[in-house]
Motif scaffolding. Sequence first.
Motif, short mmCIF file in Angstrom:
data_model
loop_
_atom_site.label_atom_id
_atom_site.label_comp_id
_atom_site.label_asym_id
_atom_site.label_seq_id
_atom_site.Cartn_x
_atom_site.Cartn_y
_atom_site.Cartn_z
N HIS A 69 0.83 -1.09 -0.26
CA HIS A 69 0.05 0.13 -0.02
C HIS A 69 0.92 1.15 0.10
CE1 HIS A 69 -3.17 3.03 0.89
NE2 HIS A 69 -2.55 3.34 2.06
N VAL A 70 0.68 2.03 -1.04
CA VAL A 70 1.59 3.42 -1.02
C VAL A 70 0.92 4.26 -0.32
CG1 VAL A 70 2.68 4.99 -2.72
CG2 VAL A 70 2.40 2.58 -3.31
N SER A 71 1.42 4.68 0.92
CA SER A 71 0.97 5.74 1.65
C SER A 71 1.41 6.94 1.34
CB SER A 71 1.19 5.64 3.49
OG SER A 71 2.60 5.20 3.45
N GLY A 95 4.38 -5.75 -11.81
CA GLY A 95 3.51 -6.91 -11.35
C GLY A 95 3.30 -7.07 -9.77
N ALA A 96 3.89 -6.02 -9.01
CA ALA A 96 3.51 -6.06 -7.54
C ALA A 96 1.84 -5.86 -7.41
CB ALA A 96 4.06 -4.72 -6.78
N ILE A 97 1.46 -6.69 -6.17
CA ILE A 97 0.25 -6.51 -5.74
C ILE A 97 0.06 -5.15 -4.89
CG2 ILE A 97 -1.57 -7.67 -4.43
CD1 ILE A 97 -0.29 -10.16 -5.17
N VAL A 98 -0.57 -4.17 -5.36
CA VAL A 98 -1.04 -2.87 -4.69
C VAL A 98 -2.50 -2.85 -4.43
CG1 VAL A 98 -0.72 -0.55 -4.96
CG2 VAL A 98 0.83 -2.16 -6.10
N ARG A 99 -2.48 -2.80 -2.99
CA ARG A 99 -3.88 -2.41 -2.57
C ARG A 99 -4.17 -1.03 -2.28
NH1 ARG A 99 -4.14 -7.17 1.96
NH2 ARG A 99 -4.31 -9.11 0.60
N SER A 100 -5.56 -0.68 -2.43
CA SER A 100 -5.86 0.73 -2.11
C SER A 100 -6.12 1.21 -0.51
CB SER A 100 -7.35 0.90 -2.51
OG SER A 100 -8.18 0.01 -2.23
N THR A 101 -5.94 0.18 0.33
CA THR A 101 -6.08 0.29 1.84
C THR A 101 -4.83 -0.42 2.37
OG1 THR A 101 -7.44 -1.81 2.20
CG2 THR A 101 -8.49 0.41 1.99
N GLY A 102 -4.56 0.07 3.73
CA GLY A 102 -3.23 -0.46 4.26
C GLY A 102 -3.35 -1.58 4.97
N SER A 103 -4.67 -2.19 5.40
CA SER A 103 -4.80 -3.17 6.26
C SER A 103 -4.18 -4.58 5.29
CB SER A 103 -6.43 -3.60 6.16
OG SER A 103 -6.59 -4.69 7.08
N GLY A 104 -3.33 -5.04 6.28
CA GLY A 104 -2.52 -6.39 5.78
C GLY A 104 -1.61 -6.17 4.74
N SER A 105 -1.18 -4.90 4.51
CA SER A 105 -0.39 -4.81 3.56
C SER A 105 0.90 -3.83 4.22
CB SER A 105 -1.02 -3.60 2.45
OG SER A 105 -2.13 -4.13 1.90
N ALA A 106 1.99 -4.14 3.47
CA ALA A 106 3.48 -3.45 3.74
C ALA A 106 3.18 -2.09 3.19
CB ALA A 106 4.40 -4.06 3.12
N GLN A 107 3.65 -1.23 4.20
CA GLN A 107 3.50 0.43 3.73
C GLN A 107 4.60 0.98 3.17
OE1 GLN A 107 0.38 1.92 4.55
NE2 GLN A 107 -0.06 -0.28 5.21
N VAL A 108 4.20 1.36 1.82
CA VAL A 108 5.52 1.94 0.92
C VAL A 108 5.25 3.57 1.17
CG1 VAL A 108 6.22 2.39 -1.16
CG2 VAL A 108 5.12 0.30 -0.88
N SER A 109 6.40 4.00 1.78
CA SER A 109 6.21 5.60 1.96
C SER A 109 7.71 6.24 1.55
CB SER A 109 6.10 6.12 3.33
OG SER A 109 7.22 5.28 4.30
N PHE A 110 7.71 7.58 1.60
CA PHE A 110 8.91 8.13 1.22
C PHE A 110 9.09 9.55 1.97
CE2 PHE A 110 5.68 8.89 -1.96
CZ PHE A 110 5.37 10.27 -1.98
N GLN A 187 9.17 -4.18 10.50
CA GLN A 187 10.28 -4.54 9.90
C GLN A 187 10.62 -3.60 8.61
OE1 GLN A 187 10.84 -8.56 9.08
NE2 GLN A 187 13.05 -8.35 8.39
N ILE A 188 11.77 -2.94 8.51
CA ILE A 188 12.14 -2.50 7.17
C ILE A 188 12.74 -3.39 6.42
CG2 ILE A 188 13.36 -0.60 6.16
CD1 ILE A 188 13.71 1.00 8.72
N ILE A 189 11.71 -3.53 5.31
CA ILE A 189 12.11 -4.71 4.10
C ILE A 189 13.01 -3.99 3.01
CG2 ILE A 189 10.63 -6.17 5.03
CD1 ILE A 189 8.98 -5.56 2.50
N HIS A 190 12.90 -2.78 2.70
CA HIS A 190 13.60 -1.95 1.74
C HIS A 190 13.66 -0.51 2.03
CE1 HIS A 190 14.37 -0.45 -2.39
NE2 HIS A 190 13.74 0.46 -2.12
#
Length: 222
Positions: A69-71, A95-110, A187-190
């Motif tokens: 989820h791109v926050s 090809g990434a699975i991107v969800r519109s909500t953050g529930s159950g998703s890894a958070q992408v932020s910048f 956990q920071i995975i990237h």
Amino acid sequence: MVKNLLMLGTCAGLLSGCYQANTSQTPTPTAYSTSEQQKMQAAHHWDVLAAHEARLITTTLQKHNVPLHVSGGDADTPFYNGYKNLLTSQLVTNGAIVRSTGSGSAQVSFDVNVIEHKDRDSRRKPAGSWTLLATGVVVAAHAVEHWSTPAKLLFPAAIGADIYSGNWIKDTDFEVIITTTVIDKNQIIHSSSNIYYINGGDAQHYAPQENSTSKIRVTDRG
């Protein structure tokens, strides 16, 4: 006698030079090796960064099979809003699975840091700049001597401009550090940081402007 005095003076000068060279009170400043750094000047460059980060993130996801989820960021600026949409599109394209909500998703932020340098030394011209300029002067001088038509003098200048003008980049005191992070369950995975030059007038695209207020003096005089 004179010869001996000259030798003595020479030895004294060499010794004083060695003394100065080896007794500095602070480290002697030295320059880094020549390097290059890209300059962001268009929204297309934001998309290039988004594509680069999307490739890195999807590679990381091969080890962490989680949706995203791109926050985005917490600032309301053209870059934050534009980069969030561009990164989302590039992740889907890769090809990434991107969800519109953050529930159950890894958070992408910048995060974006704008740096304005206040005291920078002048930068040395690239190697070969003066040689190219001197060559152009020589060609022009040769044309003056041997060419009968004055209009032909424009050709050497035009050729030189075509070759060299594509490398003209205006100096700037502004840089931006853009860090894109993916966090899954604390956990920071990237995490990836990129540094670019930007034009001073474009700083407001990356950092919100500070609110400014005007002070008005009020008196009871008529």
